[in-house]
Design a protein around this motif. Structure first.
Motif, short mmCIF file in Angstrom:
data_model
loop_
_atom_site.label_atom_id
_atom_site.label_comp_id
_atom_site.label_asym_id
_atom_site.label_seq_id
_atom_site.Cartn_x
_atom_site.Cartn_y
_atom_site.Cartn_z
N LEU A 44 9.76 8.53 8.54
CA LEU A 44 10.77 8.29 7.50
C LEU A 44 11.75 9.45 7.41
N GLU A 98 2.05 -2.09 1.31
CA GLU A 98 1.86 -2.89 2.53
C GLU A 98 0.46 -2.75 3.10
N ALA A 144 5.43 -0.98 11.28
CA ALA A 144 4.76 0.31 11.48
C ALA A 144 3.39 0.09 12.09
N LYS A 145 3.11 -1.16 12.46
CA LYS A 145 1.79 -1.51 12.96
C LYS A 145 1.62 -1.08 14.42
N THR A 173 6.28 2.18 -0.97
CA THR A 173 6.44 0.87 -0.34
C THR A 173 5.38 0.67 0.74
N TYR A 174 5.13 1.72 1.49
CA TYR A 174 4.12 1.67 2.56
C TYR A 174 2.74 1.38 1.98
N TYR A 175 2.40 2.03 0.88
CA TYR A 175 1.10 1.81 0.25
C TYR A 175 0.93 0.35 -0.18
N GLY A 212 9.61 5.70 0.00
CA GLY A 212 9.18 4.94 1.17
C GLY A 212 7.67 4.87 1.28
N LEU A 213 6.98 5.95 0.88
CA LEU A 213 5.52 5.96 0.93
C LEU A 213 4.94 4.96 -0.07
N ARG A 260 11.52 3.08 15.33
CA ARG A 260 11.62 3.09 13.87
C ARG A 260 12.63 4.14 13.39
N GLU A 281 3.65 8.51 8.96
CA GLU A 281 4.61 7.68 8.23
C GLU A 281 5.69 8.55 7.59
#
Length: 307
Positions: free
Chosen positions: A216, A244, A50-51, A240-242, A237-238, A42, A212
């Motif tokens: 990043l 997901e 990120a899985k 966006t992560y949330y 980015g966080l 990554r 995470e």
């Protein structure tokens, strides 16, 4: 230095979508550590996911049972998939779910609970002796609301209430029970498909969020970005992560133009009152368990005394 096998490369490739050679390089650089290899890919911009890799290797069934404002889900494992199609085993899983509904989600308490004249543990042992495979009650979970419903969804059902995945969603509301149950089932199907890690960002494991952020930040440091810019990029980015991984912020699978939170808010009109998702549970068969792979030809040869 760890030996990097083709199976390890394959697993990393499946979990990250990166190329085979990149996966091999990542594993080599990180001495075979799968999670570190995922992060390495990554940081290099070679992985979209990120899985965590989670090979589903254990067999058996997930059982789910709900009644009104309460629900339970259990996982009973076996050695082979054939057992999941065995009527006796299916009955055992449903019986375990019923016991868990009454006794609670503590595995040891479930095993000690009586079913007729025998304990659940004894019933499992009897099934092992009859069917000829090892079986274990691996885990159980329950949800309950004082007012509202707990809905369930079983994916890959082989019999009513038992299959390859079980989901519970708890909804607190004073609204119409039938509308709540319908909404709850839709949400349970969403959880099955989208696999959220938490209800909202506050429910995420701080270690997961830190990982995470670190990934990043390191990714953009390698691109030469200044620290003040990196900080803003990481915050973005966080968010966006949330979206997901947090249930309320995910795009609702039944209407991707809305978040789950928006869909629940809109459903309040039909329900006839405020609705709050108070919790969810998602059990996928065998997640986190990796079955030891065997060389069948070698076993046959060994059994016949050959090398």
């Amino acid at each position: 230095m760890a030996t990097i096998t083709a199976a390890m490369v394959k697993d990393l490739r499946e979990s990250t979508g990166a190329g085979m050679m990149d996966c091999k390089a990542a594993l080599t650089e990180n001495d075979g550590n799968m999670e570190a290899a995922q992060d390495w890919l990554r940081k290099k911009g070679l992985s979209k996911a990120a899985k965590k890799s989670g090979r589903v290797a254990a067999e058996g069934l997930i059982g789910a049972l709900t009644k009104g404002g309460k629900g339970v889900v259990v996982e009973v494992n076996s050695e082979t998939d054939f057992v999941a199609r065995n009527g006796q085993f299916q009955g055992l899983v449903k019986m375990v779910a019923q016991v868990a509904f009454d006794a609670g989600a503590d595995v040891e308490k479930i095993k000690a609970a009586k079913v007729g004249d025998v304990t659940v543990e004894a019933a499992i042992n009897d099934a092992i002796a009859t069917i000829g495979e090892n079986m274990t009650l691996r885990r159980a979970a329950s949800l309950e609301v004082s007012q509202g419903v707990v809905s369930s969804y079983v994916h890959g059902a082989v019999v009513e209430g038992a299959g390859k995945m079980g989901v519970l969603v708890a909804l607190e509301s004073s609204g119409k029970a039938d509308e709540l149950a319908s909404l709850g089932r839709q949400l349970a199907m969403h959880v099955a498909a989208a696999n959220p890690l938490a209800l909202d960002p506050t429910g995420l494991d701080p270690a997961v969020v830190k990982r995470e952020k670190d990934v990043l930040a390191d990714k953009y440091r390698q691109q030469g970005k200044p620290e003040n810019v990196i900080e803003k990029i990481v915050e973005s980015g966080l968010k966006t992560y949330y979206k997901e991984v947090c249930l309320l912020e995910q795009a609702f699978i039944h209407d991707t133009g809305k978040s789950v939170a928006q869909a629940v808010k809109e459903a309040e009109g039909k329900v006839g009152g405020p609705v709050k998702i108070s919790g969810f549970v998602r059990y996928a068969l065998g997640e986190g368990i990796e079955k030891q792979e065997s060389d069948f030809a070698a076993e046959v040869a060994a059994a016949s005394g050959k090398k």
